[in-house]
Write an enzyme that holds these catalytic residues in place. Structure first.
Site, PDB file in Angstrom:
ATOM      1  CB  THR A 205      -0.882  -0.045   1.262  1.00 32.20           C
ATOM      2  OG1 THR A 205      -1.793  -1.125   1.116  1.00 32.20           O
ATOM      3  CG2 THR A 205      -1.641   1.245   1.495  1.00 32.20           C
ATOM      4  CB  VAL A 234     -14.575  -1.229   0.973  1.00 36.06           C
ATOM      5  CG1 VAL A 234     -13.998   0.164   1.124  1.00 36.06           C
ATOM      6  CG2 VAL A 234     -15.280  -1.376  -0.374  1.00 36.06           C
ATOM      7  N   GLY A 235     -11.501  -1.558   2.294  1.00 38.04           N
ATOM      8  CA  GLY A 235     -10.650  -1.376   3.473  1.00 38.04           C
ATOM      9  C   GLY A 235     -10.545   0.070   3.916  1.00 38.04           C
ATOM     10  CG  ASP A 236      -7.097   1.057   6.081  1.00 32.33           C
ATOM     11  OD1 ASP A 236      -6.989  -0.099   5.617  1.00 32.33           O
ATOM     12  OD2 ASP A 236      -6.150   1.870   6.095  1.00 32.33           O
ATOM     13  N   GLY A 258      -6.627  -3.469   7.421  1.00 36.95           N
ATOM     14  CA  GLY A 258      -7.603  -2.388   7.300  1.00 36.95           C
ATOM     15  C   GLY A 258      -8.728  -2.464   8.303  1.00 36.95           C
TER      16      GLY A 258
HETATM   17  N1  ASP Z   1      -4.729  -1.117   4.724  1.00 33.47           N
HETATM   18  C1  ASP Z   1      -4.900  -1.786   3.453  1.00 33.47           C
HETATM   19  C2  ASP Z   1      -6.273  -2.456   3.449  1.00 33.47           C
HETATM   20  O1  ASP Z   1      -6.670  -2.983   4.460  1.00 33.47           O
HETATM   21  C3  ASP Z   1      -3.845  -2.805   3.166  1.00 33.47           C
HETATM   22  C4  ASP Z   1      -2.422  -2.471   3.532  1.00 33.47           C
HETATM   23  O2  ASP Z   1      -2.121  -1.337   3.914  1.00 33.47           O
HETATM   24  O3  ASP Z   1      -1.547  -3.352   3.430  1.00 33.47           O
HETATM   25  O4  ASP Z   1      -6.886  -2.494   2.422  1.00 33.47           O
END
Ligand code: ASP
Length: 343
Positions: A205, A234-236, A258
């Site tokens: 990311t 859907v993530g953070d 996330g």
């Molecule tokens: N935070 C991101 C998600 O959960 C993934 C990551 O940062 O590795 O989509």
């Protein structure tokens, strides 16, 4: 009221996770430095913090070794689904005034910009598959729509109308991502698959935070999500307050699991805590609190409105680079924080 004296600065991360294949480290470092140079050039030319973070993140999205834009990992169905967000806090008076830190606050804390003198805006996209640079679409949502978060086909339709480059979904899939997806499919059991994928993925990311000469503050984050994620998850990184936040006090971008980052509203917590602590101390504190609350792995980069920087993570490895208009560019592979709390 004191006049503001800030220093422009930019910090970027290339994701928290495993150390990743050793053979890729030099290239990841090179790509991060090249992306930072683009962002730094914007700041040096008196460009805005928003331009700087978008330029940095878009360059990392274009690089196949990062899990964002081109090179994103694949979901359970073998498709790319990307999330991104951006937030911008702009002074409405020039320059904004500096308020002293309130009584009883930590020694050495010199004060913060007056939130009443800032206007904030944000844009985000979730679960998109056809946009070459998700961060640019997040910015278009912020600047050209009445909304903050748009998802899926509707977001892609908006991209077409606002002139953001669309591609065929297959064009976002690298051979690398496809191979990792196949390897994961061959693993038996969800947990084993997730472990294998995370180990194979390494860093991924991407995010950046910046402060410019005028005291404007911005944050941007972009991702292909977590390994093994379900179709539609859907993530953070799409959520303002969780994966991205900017405000008169500073800005933050998060990476890692996330779901834990969402549960702890990590970036908003961190930025608001800048009223009472240095970015370095706050970054460490919010990661410790996230561990207490969830036991997960995550990382954060943080900048305050004076251009001071902080970062922390508790995963195996995290790549960051920092640029200070007075002090130049530096790249670091960060060690995880010691997870024992201070006495
Ligand atoms: N935070 C991101 C998600 O959960 C993934 C990551 O940062 O590795 O989509």
């Amino acid at each position: 009221m004191a006049r503001a004296r800030n220093r422009c600065a930019l910090v970027a991360h290339g994701g928290a996770g495993s150390a990743g294949p050793g053979a890729e480290r030099a290239e990841r470092r090179r790509a991060m430095i090249a992306a930072m140079r683009l962002g730094a050039r914007v700041l040096r030319a008196n460009g805005s913090a928003l331009e700087a973070v978008v330029a940095t993140v878009a360059a990392l999205e274009d690089h196949p070794l990062f899990n964002a834009g081109y090179g994103s990992l694949l979901n359970s169905e073998g498709n790319v689904e990307m999330d991104a967000s951006v937030m911008f806090a702009e002074p409405v008076v020039d320059p904004p005034t500096l308020r002293p830190a309130s009584r009883g606050k930590r020694a050495g804390h010199t004060g913060y910009f007056n939130p009443a003198e800032y206007s904030v805006s944000a844009g985000a996209v979730a679960a998109i598959s056809r946009v070459r640079n998700p961060i640019m679409l997040a910015r278009a949502v912020m600047e050209h729509s009445p909304h903050i978060l748009m998802a899926g086909a509707g977001a892609e339709n908006f991209a077409r109308k606002s002139g953001v480059r669309l591609v065929r979904p297959e064009e976002m899939v690298t051979e690398h991502a496809r191979e990792r997806w196949r390897a994961r499919k061959q693993q038996s059991g969800m947990l084993a698959a997730q472990r294998a994928a995370r180990a194979a993925m390494g860093h991924g990311t991407v995010g950046a935070v910046a402060v410019d000469d005028r005291g404007a503050i911005a944050a941007a984050t972009s991702t292909g999500g977590v390994p093994g994620k379900l179709f539609g998850r859907v993530g953070d990184s799409a959520l303002i307050g969780a994966g991205t936040f900017a405000h008169a006090f500073g800005a933050a971008s998060a990476t890692g699991q996330g779901e834990a980052i969402i549960l702890t509203a990590l970036c908003r917590e961190a930025v608001l805590a800048l009223a009472d602590g240095s970015p370095k101390a706050v970054a460490r504190e919010v990661i410790l609190e996230m561990i207490d609350a969830t036991g997960a792995e995550a990382g954060i980069i943080l900048i305050d409105s004076r251009g001071r920087i902080g970062y922390a993570h508790n995963s195996a490895s995290m790549q960051v680079a920092r640029y200070d208009c007075a002090g130049g560019l530096r790249h670091l592979w960060l060690e995880p924080i010691a997870t024992a709390r201070r006495p």
